[in-house]
Design an enzyme around this catalytic site. Structure first.
Site, PDB file in Angstrom:
ATOM      1  N   LYS A   1     -12.280 -10.935 -16.300  1.00 45.15           N
ATOM      2  CA  LYS A   1     -12.939 -11.195 -17.589  1.00 45.15           C
ATOM      3  C   LYS A   1     -12.677 -12.612 -18.118  1.00 45.15           C
ATOM      4  CE  LYS A   1     -15.214  -9.462 -21.150  1.00 45.15           C
ATOM      5  NZ  LYS A   1     -16.479  -8.726 -21.028  1.00 45.15           N
TER       6      LYS A   1
ATOM      7  N   SER B   1     -24.841 -12.077 -20.049  1.00 40.48           N
ATOM      8  CA  SER B   1     -25.333 -13.398 -20.447  1.00 40.48           C
ATOM      9  C   SER B   1     -24.927 -14.459 -19.429  1.00 40.48           C
ATOM     10  CB  SER B   1     -24.769 -13.799 -21.816  1.00 40.48           C
ATOM     11  OG  SER B   1     -25.147 -12.865 -22.784  1.00 40.48           O
TER      12      SER B   1
ATOM     13  N   GLY C   1     -24.104  -9.133 -24.467  1.00 42.54           N
ATOM     14  CA  GLY C   1     -22.673  -9.240 -24.178  1.00 42.54           C
ATOM     15  C   GLY C   1     -22.406 -10.433 -23.264  1.00 42.54           C
ATOM     16  N   VAL C   2     -21.116 -10.744 -23.112  1.00 36.94           N
ATOM     17  CA  VAL C   2     -20.745 -11.950 -22.369  1.00 36.94           C
ATOM     18  C   VAL C   2     -21.129 -11.841 -20.883  1.00 36.94           C
ATOM     19  CG1 VAL C   2     -18.833 -13.441 -21.701  1.00 36.94           C
ATOM     20  CG2 VAL C   2     -18.837 -12.356 -23.935  1.00 36.94           C
ATOM     21  N   ASP C   3     -20.851 -10.686 -20.266  1.00 39.65           N
ATOM     22  CA  ASP C   3     -21.024 -10.587 -18.819  1.00 39.65           C
ATOM     23  C   ASP C   3     -22.481 -10.755 -18.391  1.00 39.65           C
ATOM     24  OD1 ASP C   3     -18.392 -10.009 -19.072  1.00 39.65           O
ATOM     25  OD2 ASP C   3     -18.609  -7.854 -18.695  1.00 39.65           O
TER      26      ASP C   3
ATOM     27  N   HIS D   1       7.521  -7.809  -3.712  1.00 45.61           N
ATOM     28  CA  HIS D   1       6.204  -8.199  -4.239  1.00 45.61           C
ATOM     29  C   HIS D   1       6.282  -9.540  -4.957  1.00 45.61           C
ATOM     30  CE1 HIS D   1       3.890  -4.545  -3.420  1.00 45.61           C
ATOM     31  NE2 HIS D   1       5.052  -3.923  -3.537  1.00 45.61           N
TER      32      HIS D   1
ATOM     33  N   GLU E   1       3.912 -11.233  -6.122  1.00 52.93           N
ATOM     34  CA  GLU E   1       2.836 -11.438  -7.098  1.00 52.93           C
ATOM     35  C   GLU E   1       3.166 -10.925  -8.492  1.00 52.93           C
ATOM     36  OE1 GLU E   1       2.747  -9.808  -4.356  1.00 52.93           O
ATOM     37  OE2 GLU E   1       2.057  -7.759  -4.596  1.00 52.93           O
TER      38      GLU E   1
ATOM     39  N   SER F   1     -27.814  -7.599 -22.496  1.00 48.56           N
ATOM     40  CA  SER F   1     -27.357  -6.762 -23.598  1.00 48.56           C
ATOM     41  C   SER F   1     -26.917  -7.618 -24.777  1.00 48.56           C
ATOM     42  CB  SER F   1     -26.178  -5.911 -23.134  1.00 48.56           C
ATOM     43  OG  SER F   1     -25.069  -6.758 -22.867  1.00 48.56           O
TER      44      SER F   1
ATOM     45  N   CYS G   1       5.220  -6.094   1.676  1.00 47.38           N
ATOM     46  CA  CYS G   1       5.570  -4.677   1.587  1.00 47.38           C
ATOM     47  C   CYS G   1       4.904  -3.884   2.728  1.00 47.38           C
ATOM     48  CB  CYS G   1       5.200  -4.150   0.212  1.00 47.38           C
ATOM     49  SG  CYS G   1       6.057  -2.627  -0.184  1.00 47.38           S
ATOM     50  N   TYR G   2       3.935  -3.018   2.436  1.00 46.75           N
ATOM     51  CA  TYR G   2       3.263  -2.307   3.530  1.00 46.75           C
ATOM     52  C   TYR G   2       2.678  -3.313   4.523  1.00 46.75           C
ATOM     53  CZ  TYR G   2       0.199   0.853   6.098  1.00 46.75           C
ATOM     54  OH  TYR G   2      -0.406   1.565   7.085  1.00 46.75           O
TER      55      TYR G   2
ATOM     56  N   GLY H   1       0.827  -1.198   0.000  1.00 47.43           N
ATOM     57  CA  GLY H   1       0.000   0.000   0.000  1.00 47.43           C
ATOM     58  C   GLY H   1       0.861   1.247   0.000  1.00 47.43           C
TER      59      GLY H   1
END
Ligand code: XMP
Length: 512
Positions: free
Chosen positions: A368, A228, A224-226, A169, A171, A222, A79-80, A52
């Site tokens: 996504k 749906s 769209g994928v999301d 880090h 990650e 709509s 880290c933080y 952070g």
């Protein structure tokens, strides 16, 4: 599950990513929300403190509830997060004194440590640092397991309590063995790595049932994928308690409405209201040529229409949305987090408050590509899952100037041929988004022995990662020639075709 406490690092999302790659289920929560009560209720099997931007030496800077150290689960501070852990457990953290480190550093091992299994096989190990403060005295019970030139306490641990604190880090991509560290950490925390999309699907179904009970849910589809994937998942959970509303504004592509409606009604048997409101939308848009005015008209009508149909559903208490994790993080981010796609227009934005609806958002924890994987798990065809993005205002913003039914029909035909060409040449998945725009000019041509005076169109195809920046796609001249010839020959009303080679910036992807 694993709890990640977010102190606002730019890369907190990447921690979640690494864990999902290990098939471990995790949740990120901003530190403000993590109270003793919260931790007790959640009962995580392990906790990670993120990095952070703040300094623990500053009064009032973020902390964790002290009780978190007593629940007896492994904790990893990064880290933080490392500094918070040291500070709260009785160590010391200092600012400055020229010990800030940003970028590549090399850690030298100091003895064996379980979470470092597989590290240090060739001596020092590269890690990525990004810190101003540093630990100057470690907390009682901790030992040093790795040092770097500027971080004498790069890796410390209290192995009896399974507390680990690293200055770097793990990650990020530039800590090559970072994934291994997470793997070791989750293994010793007892995760079996069985979190799969199948497990997620089952878990979400149970959660949705519990949240919704016997109430009704409405969902704006709509195509769209999301939205749906969200709709199909919710339908699996509660069946006919879900009603979807598909607002057809008359600005969709060729056959799009039939395809979407057909798929949801026939393949999934979902209750669906197909709100064919093209007359209303096209009527209000008549004579309008300013891009922002068009967007505003469409946005407002969209909400009106959605609400009108939603009102017909008795006892609707919930609104389902395909909100993704990056959208969630965007809204709770307090550090200007990593760059994420910001939708410029949420179709039903503001609706939940206006209608007094509660939200059901089963995709809030997913990225996504994970939503795509869930879509595959739910049986959505690949051709649907891999679709290019399509903007809410649809063809309206691909028709610069005034919109007429004639222009929209011409545009639909040209666009269908263009996309067909792209698919035939196997290029669809290499391109982020492709479409045709019809230009508000007529040009002179000669076809057969006659003069033509028809519209010009522009082909657009871009590569992008998130839509924020983009470059034009380098089609071959053969492809462009063949496609232009097909469009001009097959579409009545177009006699000239151009290819748009503007990048973003300075252009935008859409023409309006
Ligand atoms: P631009 O044109 O801003 O587009 O470079 C970036 C991405 O956003 C989509 N887009 C929209 N999506 N409502 C939407 O839902 C809008 O008003 C809108 N404008 C642009 C565009 O298709 C591209 O994917």
């Amino acid at each position: 599950r694993l709890l990640i406490i977010d102190f606002g690092s730019q890369v907190t999302q990447l921690i979640a990513r690494r864990l999902r790659e290990l098939n471990v289920y995790c949740e990120i929560h901003p530190y403000q929300n993590v109270t003793t009560d919260f931790v007790r209720k959640m009962a995580p099997k392990a906790v990670i403190f993120s990095g952070g931007p703040d300094s623990v030496t500053r009064e009032g800077s973020p902390r964790v509830p002290q009780e978190i150290f007593d629940i007896g689960v492994p904790i990893l501070g990064i880290c933080y997060g490392q500094q918070v852990m040291m500070h709260q457990l009785g160590g010391k953290v200092e600012s400055g004194h020229g010990t800030a480190e940003f970028g590549r550093a090399f850690v030298t091992p100091k003895g064996q440590l379980d979470i470092l299994d597989g590290w240090f096989t060739d001596g020092d190990e590269q890690v990525w640092m990004s810190h101003g403060d540093h630990v100057s005295e470690i907390a009682p019970g901790f030992q040093v397991y790795g040092t770097s030139p500027n971080a004498p306490f790069a890796i410390t641990a209290d192995t009896s309590r399974h507390f680990y604190a690293v200055q770097f880090h793990p990650e990020v991509h530039h800590t090559p063995k970072g994934a291994k560290l997470y793997e070791n950490f989750v293994k010793l925390a007892g995760f079996s790595g069985d979190w799969t999309m199948g497990a997620y699907r089952e878990q979400m179904i149970a959660t949705i049932r519990e949240q919704v009970g016997d109430k009704q849910v409405i969902c704006g589809l709509s195509g769209g994928v999301d939205s749906s994937v969200a709709a199909i998942l919710i339908h699996e959970a509660i069946g006919d308690q879900l009603t979807c509303v598909f607002v057809d504004h008359g600005l969709l592509r060729k056959n799009e409405a039939d395809e979407v409606v057909g798929m949801f009604r026939d393949n999934y048997n979902i209750r669906l209201i197909h709100a064919d409101e093209s007359d209303l939308f096209l009527g209000e848009l008549e004579g309008q040529s300013d891009p922002e005015t068009k967007r505003k008209i469409i946005g407002k009508l969209f909400i009106d229409v959605f609400q009108k149909h939603a009102d017909t559903i008795d006892g609707a208490e919930f609104l389902a949305q395909g909100t993704l994790y990056p959208d969630v993080i965007e809204s709770v981010s307090f550090s200007g987090g990593p760059s994420v796609t910001i939708k410029s227009h949420h179709n039903v934005g503001g609706l939940p408050e206006k209608m007094g609806l509660k939200l059901v958002e089963p995709l809030r924890e997913l990225f996504k590509d994970e939503v795509r994987a869930l879509g595959r798990e739910l049986g959505l065809p690949q051709s649907f899952i891999g679709r290019h993005p399509f903007p809410g205002p649809g063809l309206a913003i691909r028709c610069p100037g005034e919109i007429t039914r004639e222009k929209l029909d011409i545009l639909r035909e040209a666009d269908a041929i263009y996309i067909d060409q792209i698919r035939k040449h196997g290029l669809y998945d290499d391109i982020w988004q492709a479409f045709v725009a019809i230009l508000p000019v007529r040009t002179v041509g000669v076809m057969g022995d006659g003069r033509t005076y028809d519209y010009a169109c522009a082909l657009r195809a871009v590569t992008s990662v998130d839509g924020m920046t983009a470059d034009y796609y380098p089609f071959s001249h053969e492809f462009l020639g063949e496609t232009a010839t097909r469009i001009i020959n097959e579409v009545k009303g177009i006699n000239r075709c151009t290819y748009d080679i503007t990048s973003k910036p300075p252009g935008t992807i859409e023409w309006e």
